[in-house]
Design a protein around this motif. Sequence first.
Motif, PDB file in Angstrom:
ATOM      1  N   ARG A 102       0.826  -1.221   0.000  1.00 30.18           N
ATOM      2  CA  ARG A 102       0.000   0.000   0.000  1.00 30.18           C
ATOM      3  C   ARG A 102       0.859   1.270   0.000  1.00 30.18           C
ATOM      4  O   ARG A 102       0.637   2.196   0.784  1.00 30.18           O
ATOM      5  N   GLY A 103       1.862   1.284  -0.859  1.00 29.89           N
ATOM      6  CA  GLY A 103       2.679   2.478  -1.006  1.00 29.89           C
ATOM      7  C   GLY A 103       3.613   2.769   0.146  1.00 29.89           C
ATOM      8  O   GLY A 103       4.093   3.901   0.297  1.00 29.89           O
ATOM      9  N   GLN A 104       3.912   1.766   0.958  1.00 26.94           N
ATOM     10  CA  GLN A 104       4.773   1.957   2.128  1.00 26.94           C
ATOM     11  C   GLN A 104       6.178   2.402   1.747  1.00 26.94           C
ATOM     12  O   GLN A 104       6.820   3.155   2.478  1.00 26.94           O
ATOM     13  N   PHE A 105       6.665   1.959   0.597  1.00 22.61           N
ATOM     14  CA  PHE A 105       8.032   2.272   0.170  1.00 22.61           C
ATOM     15  C   PHE A 105       7.976   3.161  -1.068  1.00 22.61           C
ATOM     16  O   PHE A 105       7.574   2.724  -2.139  1.00 22.61           O
ATOM     17  N   HIS A 113       8.470  -8.499  -0.630  1.00 21.02           N
ATOM     18  CA  HIS A 113       8.125  -7.959   0.683  1.00 21.02           C
ATOM     19  C   HIS A 113       7.543  -9.075   1.534  1.00 21.02           C
ATOM     20  O   HIS A 113       6.524  -9.666   1.195  1.00 21.02           O
ATOM     21  N   ASP A 114       8.221  -9.370   2.630  1.00 24.16           N
ATOM     22  CA  ASP A 114       7.798 -10.419   3.557  1.00 24.16           C
ATOM     23  C   ASP A 114       7.629  -9.768   4.924  1.00 24.16           C
ATOM     24  O   ASP A 114       8.589  -9.289   5.518  1.00 24.16           O
ATOM     25  N   VAL A 121      12.502  -6.926   2.610  1.00 28.05           N
ATOM     26  CA  VAL A 121      12.051  -6.216   1.409  1.00 28.05           C
ATOM     27  C   VAL A 121      13.188  -6.154   0.400  1.00 28.05           C
ATOM     28  O   VAL A 121      14.368  -6.163   0.766  1.00 28.05           O
ATOM     29  N   ALA A 122      12.823  -6.118  -0.886  1.00 31.70           N
ATOM     30  CA  ALA A 122      13.774  -5.877  -1.974  1.00 31.70           C
ATOM     31  C   ALA A 122      13.220  -4.737  -2.813  1.00 31.70           C
ATOM     32  O   ALA A 122      12.104  -4.841  -3.344  1.00 31.70           O
ATOM     33  N   LEU A 123      13.980  -3.646  -2.906  1.00 29.53           N
ATOM     34  CA  LEU A 123      13.545  -2.456  -3.633  1.00 29.53           C
ATOM     35  C   LEU A 123      14.377  -2.294  -4.898  1.00 29.53           C
ATOM     36  O   LEU A 123      15.597  -2.489  -4.880  1.00 29.53           O
ATOM     37  N   VAL A 124      13.732  -1.913  -5.984  1.00 26.68           N
ATOM     38  CA  VAL A 124      14.401  -1.784  -7.279  1.00 26.68           C
ATOM     39  C   VAL A 124      14.420  -0.324  -7.712  1.00 26.68           C
ATOM     40  O   VAL A 124      13.381   0.344  -7.737  1.00 26.68           O
ATOM     41  N   ALA A 167      20.600  -0.703 -13.087  1.00 27.23           N
ATOM     42  CA  ALA A 167      19.468  -0.962 -12.193  1.00 27.23           C
ATOM     43  C   ALA A 167      20.019  -1.514 -10.890  1.00 27.23           C
ATOM     44  O   ALA A 167      20.858  -2.422 -10.896  1.00 27.23           O
ATOM     45  N   VAL A 168      19.592  -0.948  -9.782  1.00 20.88           N
ATOM     46  CA  VAL A 168      20.137  -1.316  -8.479  1.00 20.88           C
ATOM     47  C   VAL A 168      19.032  -1.893  -7.603  1.00 20.88           C
ATOM     48  O   VAL A 168      17.949  -1.311  -7.485  1.00 20.88           O
ATOM     49  N   VAL A 169      19.327  -3.024  -6.986  1.00 19.02           N
ATOM     50  CA  VAL A 169      18.389  -3.663  -6.055  1.00 19.02           C
ATOM     51  C   VAL A 169      18.930  -3.529  -4.640  1.00 19.02           C
ATOM     52  O   VAL A 169      20.058  -3.953  -4.352  1.00 19.02           O
ATOM     53  N   ALA A 170      18.141  -2.928  -3.772  1.00 23.26           N
ATOM     54  CA  ALA A 170      18.451  -2.890  -2.340  1.00 23.26           C
ATOM     55  C   ALA A 170      17.785  -4.119  -1.726  1.00 23.26           C
ATOM     56  O   ALA A 170      16.571  -4.151  -1.548  1.00 23.26           O
ATOM     57  N   TRP A 171      18.605  -5.134  -1.418  1.00 21.70           N
ATOM     58  CA  TRP A 171      18.073  -6.448  -1.025  1.00 21.70           C
ATOM     59  C   TRP A 171      18.192  -6.647   0.490  1.00 21.70           C
ATOM     60  O   TRP A 171      19.235  -7.067   0.989  1.00 21.70           O
TER      61      TRP A 171
END
Length: 326
Positions: A102-105, A113-114, A121-124, A167-171
Amino acid sequence: MRRISRTLITAALVTAVIGGTAGFAAGDSQVAVTGAPAGTAEWRAAGLPDPERMDPAGVARFFAGLDPVRRRELARTHPTVVGNLDGAPLELRYEANARATRGQFGGARVLAHDARGRGQVALVYGDLARAEHVAVIVPGSDTDAGRIGSLEDMAEALRRATGGRTAVVAWAGYTTPLGVGLDAATGRLAEVGADRLTRFVEGLAAVGAAEPSVFCHSYGSVVCGLAAHQLKAKDLVVFGSPGMRAGNVGELGTSARVWAAKDPTDWIDRVPNVEFAGLGHGTDPTEPAFGARRIAADDADGHGGYFAPGTTSLRTFAAIAEGDVR
């Protein structure tokens, strides 16, 4: 007498590893999040294939056999499963996780997102599907879905330093230690994290993303060291590392190029590089005998300053991600 001596040595090493950073608080023992995503019971009850019986390539094949309408229906009805299935189509995962979070990030797309435990979380940042170069950043202690600011800063800094081309993933996809205590001194959480990281990267390959350069900070370098022999990466870059649970690059069992950086003001330098009776993480990866390619980091600042704008370390990280250094 030999048994007593061994006990005394072990006790001394426990004290050294945990107390090597005098003044840092000991952390609470954490329970690692494992297993299939939340909502899997309902997914199975609907007659859908068991996520624990499919590897990422199998997940990709499953979704390839569905029409677009059915895919989106699954994302709507089972968002916590679809959003965390490595190998599922990227856009579908983004859609499922947007619904679940719901737009948290903001400022990034949510690839995983677990909400279990402290949250993962994994953000792209960027276009993961089309980017010629991909970077994955693996953080260390005290990182979870609610405490991800420093990891987001690293990801955004690396993307800017590559001119937006990578492209960067914050894992933040594993249960990290809290503070400096037994969890940080052992490989228990890192072992689970290594399995999760390996599967995550396999999921990127299954949907056609470029082979990543993986950047591993602090305890995250322990995760990367344990994952190295199976991790599909072109580069492993460790910084602020307490060790990789290997004596040298050869013991990692990887074909990836291995790089290491340590700022002389980093407090990690006061952590003893020992490994005994399960405690400590072994050789300092910046030591010449380890065999990693050394990255200059003299102008970074402390344990968290490797991605600071203008630093040599950030410029080198960007060049590695872009494939501009040999």
